[in-house]
Every structure is written in structure tokens, then in C-alpha cells.
Design a protein around this motif. Structure first.
Motif, short mmCIF file in Angstrom:
data_model
loop_
_atom_site.label_atom_id
_atom_site.label_comp_id
_atom_site.label_asym_id
_atom_site.label_seq_id
_atom_site.Cartn_x
_atom_site.Cartn_y
_atom_site.Cartn_z
N GLY A 298 -39.49 -81.22 -5.80
CA GLY A 298 -39.38 -81.09 -7.25
C GLY A 298 -38.75 -79.76 -7.66
O GLY A 298 -39.06 -79.21 -8.71
N GLY A 299 -37.85 -79.24 -6.81
CA GLY A 299 -37.22 -77.95 -7.10
C GLY A 299 -35.74 -78.12 -7.42
O GLY A 299 -35.24 -79.24 -7.57
N GLY A 300 -35.05 -76.98 -7.48
CA GLY A 300 -33.63 -77.00 -7.80
C GLY A 300 -32.81 -77.69 -6.72
O GLY A 300 -31.83 -78.39 -7.01
N ARG A 301 -33.20 -77.47 -5.47
CA ARG A 301 -32.53 -78.14 -4.35
C ARG A 301 -32.61 -79.65 -4.50
O ARG A 301 -31.62 -80.38 -4.31
N GLU A 302 -33.81 -80.15 -4.84
CA GLU A 302 -33.98 -81.60 -4.98
C GLU A 302 -33.20 -82.13 -6.18
O GLU A 302 -32.68 -83.24 -6.15
N THR B 30 -26.61 -67.89 -5.75
CA THR B 30 -25.75 -68.11 -4.58
C THR B 30 -24.30 -68.25 -5.01
O THR B 30 -24.02 -68.54 -6.17
N PHE B 31 -23.42 -68.07 -4.03
CA PHE B 31 -22.03 -68.48 -4.25
C PHE B 31 -21.46 -69.00 -2.94
O PHE B 31 -21.97 -68.70 -1.86
N SER B 32 -20.41 -69.79 -3.07
CA SER B 32 -19.73 -70.39 -1.92
C SER B 32 -18.29 -70.67 -2.32
O SER B 32 -18.06 -71.11 -3.45
N PRO C 99 -31.39 -71.57 -3.40
CA PRO C 99 -30.38 -72.32 -4.16
C PRO C 99 -29.02 -72.51 -3.48
O PRO C 99 -28.02 -72.69 -4.17
N GLU C 100 -28.95 -72.57 -2.15
CA GLU C 100 -27.67 -72.84 -1.50
C GLU C 100 -27.17 -74.26 -1.80
O GLU C 100 -25.97 -74.50 -2.00
N THR C 101 -28.10 -75.23 -1.81
CA THR C 101 -27.71 -76.63 -2.00
C THR C 101 -26.98 -76.83 -3.34
O THR C 101 -26.07 -77.65 -3.44
N GLN C 102 -27.40 -76.06 -4.34
CA GLN C 102 -26.81 -76.21 -5.67
C GLN C 102 -25.30 -75.92 -5.63
O GLN C 102 -24.51 -76.63 -6.25
N VAL C 103 -24.89 -74.87 -4.90
CA VAL C 103 -23.45 -74.59 -4.83
C VAL C 103 -22.74 -75.48 -3.81
O VAL C 103 -21.60 -75.90 -4.03
N LEU C 104 -23.41 -75.79 -2.71
CA LEU C 104 -22.74 -76.59 -1.67
C LEU C 104 -22.46 -78.01 -2.17
O LEU C 104 -21.35 -78.53 -2.01
N LEU C 105 -23.45 -78.63 -2.79
CA LEU C 105 -23.23 -80.01 -3.25
C LEU C 105 -22.30 -80.06 -4.47
O LEU C 105 -21.62 -81.06 -4.69
N THR C 106 -22.25 -78.96 -5.23
CA THR C 106 -21.28 -78.90 -6.32
C THR C 106 -19.87 -78.92 -5.75
O THR C 106 -18.94 -79.45 -6.36
N ARG C 107 -19.69 -78.37 -4.55
CA ARG C 107 -18.36 -78.31 -3.94
C ARG C 107 -18.04 -79.51 -3.06
O ARG C 107 -16.88 -79.69 -2.66
N LEU C 108 -19.06 -80.33 -2.75
CA LEU C 108 -18.80 -81.47 -1.86
C LEU C 108 -18.00 -82.54 -2.61
O LEU C 108 -18.38 -82.98 -3.68
N GLU C 109 -16.91 -82.96 -2.03
CA GLU C 109 -16.06 -84.03 -2.58
C GLU C 109 -16.64 -85.35 -2.09
O GLU C 109 -16.97 -85.48 -0.92
N VAL D 21 -20.72 -70.91 -8.21
CA VAL D 21 -21.70 -69.84 -8.37
C VAL D 21 -22.94 -70.43 -9.03
O VAL D 21 -22.82 -71.21 -9.98
N CYS D 22 -24.12 -70.09 -8.51
CA CYS D 22 -25.38 -70.54 -9.11
C CYS D 22 -26.21 -69.32 -9.47
O CYS D 22 -26.50 -68.48 -8.61
N VAL D 23 -26.59 -69.20 -10.73
CA VAL D 23 -27.45 -68.10 -11.19
C VAL D 23 -28.83 -68.68 -11.50
O VAL D 23 -28.95 -69.61 -12.29
#
Ligand code: AMP
Ligand code: GLY
Length: 422
Positions: free
Chosen positions: A8-12, A230-232, A292-302, A330-332
Motif C-alpha cells: 500500500g505504498g508508493g511503489r505499489e 529519485t531520478f533515472s 521510490p526507485e520504482t516510481q521513476v523506473l516504471l515511468t520510463r518503462l515503454e 524525477v520523483c520528489v
């Protein structure tokens, strides 16, 4: 396909948001979820620790795939419990997840298989740990063996603070059974980098890198947190040569180690690395997606996440590729005032709609009450933006942050600034 996400977090929220876009997903549930997840999935009010209730739900609803977010669920054997009932679930088993849930086990694995890491010794006896710490140079690092909500790592600046840490962890059992053993290790200097790779037991699929900001306040000041932003990709730090070295010294050796030790590891592997002048060193293995790595990684996943999860389970990663948007993300994180210490909840969050184009607000500790969205945890939101370049992604993320208000909101102003250094 019917999918259940656990957590139930940001990753999920990021996992649910991405899976929602899959043309093959016909129904999406999340247990327990949060106010933001409720917009993308049906939230089910079940506790992560209640394995039999989760299994009963998956059986009744004929869930085709369950995806586990948090480390404590893996450590408690949720994956094993689902598998024992013939239910398909994404995440390593309890035995494999010991690579995260026991630092003593992880250090021994790394030493056995030549994976670069800080020099260390493990102790079961507090008197021995005390004696050992008197002979060393400072600073040094004391780590509780087990999971301790991200608080079990103490950087000791003096023999006195090392003694206090050993006393609190091993004698006073501040983190309970997690403190039955400690690891004492050398302090590493450098910059941290988060690596993610899907592992199917035989091969791996490397994701782009990311950089987290662990400390609570700007310029890496204040206490450690779960991650404030995070950023990626971290192009300045993670050069192609360094990535090659990480593949060779960390991931290839990890896979060889699994084989040698007979560990069937299927799931996400997220090594936290320190990039030192002496090369990359593993600080810890996480057996799950980062937050919060998942937030930036999945935002970038095509494209679709689902085939990647399925290839991990069926052992077909070698023949699988992922495509990534070239634009940085970038995720703040916006947290409750006082986090990671004590904080109040129940504060009304305003300005969630509309969000600027290119921004996604992933919810973490939020709940809906009387029609309003309120704070319900330490980390509250992860405001995430994709931009043409890193300065643009940063500016857009902060434009999103500046529209959102709740009493006591605490966030860093310098997320991704280190990505812009020369
Ligand atoms: P861990 O849970 O082991 O990743 O530790 C949490 C955080 O403590 C890391 O993200 C680092 O910021 C810091 N840390 C852990 N081990 C070391 C080390 N050996 N040297 C310096 N910092 C460390
Ligand atoms: N962001 C660090 C972690 O998920 O452990």
C-alpha cells in the motif's frame, strides 16, 4: 488476466498504475492499497500479514498473478504460502529472500562468491562485538542482522557510539529478533546508486540505474529515511564502463552464486551500491522493487510490464528485452512533518487535481475520509515527472509539488540536483 498487488505504498501505486495500462489485464486488485491506488485498482482491506485471508481472496477471485511489493511479506514467506496452494506469485521465496532479511547471510553469500562489498565481521555475542569495535578505525558501520524498517544501520563515529549501537541492537533488542546478530563493517565513501534487475534463477534483465536520496533534508543532511526522492538515469555516475563492471562483478557473480548454492531466486533484485574510488561495492541486497526507485523506473518503462514479470517466473528472461524512454524521470517525495521520526496523520491534502502534463502523483501514506484525501503515513506522495532532460524533469516535478498542500508537508528541494553536477 486478473492481478493482485500486495502492499500500500508508493511503489505499489507505481506497479498498479503500470499494470493498469496492460491490454491483457482485465481486473486489478490491491491489498490493502491507498487512496491513490483506489483510482487505478479495487482496494481490498486485507492485512499483508494475513496470509490465509490473502490466499482465500486469490482463490475466490481466481487471481492469475499476485505481485508482492514489500520486503516483510517476502521474509514472512507469503510467496511460499501462495505456491503451496498452486497460486502464481511474483517474488522470491522466504529462503531466497534471506539475501535481504539477513545481512549476515547476505555478507556470507557475497564473500563466498567474490561480490565486492565492505569488509565485515558478524557477531552473535555482544561482548565479542564490543571488544572487536575497540580495535578499529572510525567511522564504522553497525548493522542489525534482520529487517528493522530501514533503521537498523548505524554509522558510528566513535568507539562510544559503536558501543551504544551494539547495546541498543543486541542487548536492549530495540529491533527485536532482528538484533540477535550484528554485522560490523568498514565505512565506505562514495556516491550511492540503485541497481534493479529481474532475476529468473538463470539469467537477469538489467533495468536502468537510479539514484535515491536517503537523508531527510537538503544536501544529504539529517537522518536516513526510506528515500526522499529519485531520478533515472544517473548518467553522470553510472557510465557505460561502470555498468559493465557491475554486470560482471555483481550480477554475473550473483547468478553464479545462486547456482552454486542451489538457491532458486525469481523476482526483482535491487542491490544498493556504493560507488567508491575502488569500484562498486554492494551495501545490501533488496529482494524487491525499490521505493521510490520504482516510481521513476516504471515511468520510463515503454510498453507492458506484465510480460517481464511472466518471463521472470517462467525462466525466460534471456530471450526478453525491455525498452526504456530516453527521457529522464524525477520523483520528489512529500512526507509528513517530522518524518522519519514521529509525525501526525489525518491532514487534508489539497491541490491533487489537476496535475501538470507529464506529472504523475503516486500515493503512499494516504486514505480517503469524508470525501477528502488525507495523510496516513510518513511518506505521503511521490510526485513524478518525465522531461526532455534532467533539468526539465526536475522543474516539472517541483511544479507538481508546489501545487499540492497539506499541513506540515516536508520535502527536499534538491532532488536530482546531484545529477546535474559536472
Ligand atoms: P543498508 O540498509 O545496508 O543499505 O544501509 C542503509 C544506508 O546506510 C545505505 O543506503 C547507506 O547510506 C548507509 N550505509 C550502509 N552501509 C554502509 C557502509 N558500509 N558505508 C557507508 N554507508 C553505509
Ligand atoms: N529506496 C530504498 C529502498 O527501497 O530500500
Amino acid at each position: 488476466m486478473k492481478i493482485l498487488v500486495i502492499g500500500g505504498g508508493g511503489r505499489e501505486h507505481a506497479l498498479v498504475w503500470k499494470l493498469r495500462q496492460s491490454p491483457r489485464v482485465t481486473a486489478l486488485y490491491c491489498a490493502p492499497g491507498n487512496a491513490g491506488i483506489a483510482q487505478d485498482a479495487t482496494c481490498v482491506p486485507l492485512k499483508i500479514s494475513d496470509h490465509s485471508a490473502l490466499i482465500a481472496f486469490a482463490e475466490t477471485e481466481k487471481i492469475d498473478l499476485t505481485v508482492v511489493g514489500p520486503d516483510d511479506a517476502l521474509a514472512a514467506g507469503l510467496v511460499d504460502a501462495f505456491q503451496a496452494r498452486g497460486l502464481r506469485i511474483f517474488g522470491p521465496t522466504q529462503a531466497a529472500a534471506r539475501l535481504e532479511s539477513s545481512k549476515v547471510f547476505a555478507k556470507a553469500f557475497m564473500e563466498r562468491h567474490g561480490i565486492p562489498t565492505a569488509r565485515s565481521r558478524s557477531f552473535e555475542d555482544s561482548a565479542e562485538a564490543h571488544r572487536y569495535c575497540q580495535q578499529l578505525n572510525y567511522p564504522l558501520v553497525i548493522k542489525a542482522d534482520g529487517l528493522a524498517l530501514g533503521k537498523g544501520v548505524i554509522i558510528a563515529q566513535s568507539p562510544w557510539s559503536a558501543a551504544m549501537a551494539i547495546y541498543e541492537i543486541m542487548e536492549r533488542r530495540k529491533f527485536g529478533e532482528a538484533g540477535r546478530r550484528v554485522v560490523v563493517e568498514e565505512f565506505l565513501e562514495g556516491e550511492e546508486c540503485s541497481i534493479h534487475a529481474l532475476v529468473d534463477g538463470r539469467s537477469y534483465l538489467l533495468f536502468p540505474g537510479a539514484q535515491d536520496h536517503k537523508r531527510a533534508y537538503d544536501q544529504d543532511q539529517g537522518p536516513n529515511t526510506g528515500g526522499m526522492g529519485t531520478f533515472s538515469p544517473p548518467d553522470r555516475l553510472l557510465t557505460p564502463e561502470l555498468e559493465k563492471q557491475i554486470r560482471h562483478e555483481v550480477l554475473d557473480r550473483f547468478i553464479a552464486g545462486l547456482k552454486a548454492d542451489g538457491i532458486d531466486y525469481r523476482g526483482m533484485l535491487f542491490p544498493g551500491l556504493m560507488i567508491t574510488t575502488d569500484g562498486p561495492k554492494v551495501l545490501e541486497f533488496n529482494c524487491r522493487f525499490g521505493d521510490p526507485e520504482t516510481q521513476v523506473l516504471l515511468t520510463r518503462l515503454e510498453g507492458d510490464l506484465l510480460p517481464l514479470l511472466e518471463a521472470t517466473l517462467s525462466g525466460q528472461l534471456e530471450a526478453t528485452q525491455a525498452r526504456w524512454k530516453p527521457q529522464p524521470a524525477v520523483c520528489v517525495v512529500m512526507a509528513s512533518g517530522g518524518y522519519p521520526g514521529d509525525y501526525a496523520t489525518g491532514k487534508t491534502i489539497e491541490g491533487l487535481d489537476p496535475v501538470p502534463d507529464g506529472v504523475t502523483v503516486f500515493h503512499a501514506g494516504t486514505r480517503r475520509s469524508d470525501g477528502a484525501v488525507q495523510t496516513a503515513g510518513g511518506r505521503v506522495l511521490g510526485v513524478t515527472a518525465l522531461g526532455e532532460d534532467l533539468p526539465a524533469a526536475r522543474a516539472l516535478a517541483y511544479e507538481g509539488v508546489d501545487r499540492i498542500h497539506f499541513e506540515g508537508a516536508q520535502f527536499r528541494r534538491d532532488i536530482a540536483a546531484k545529477g546535474l553536477l559536472p
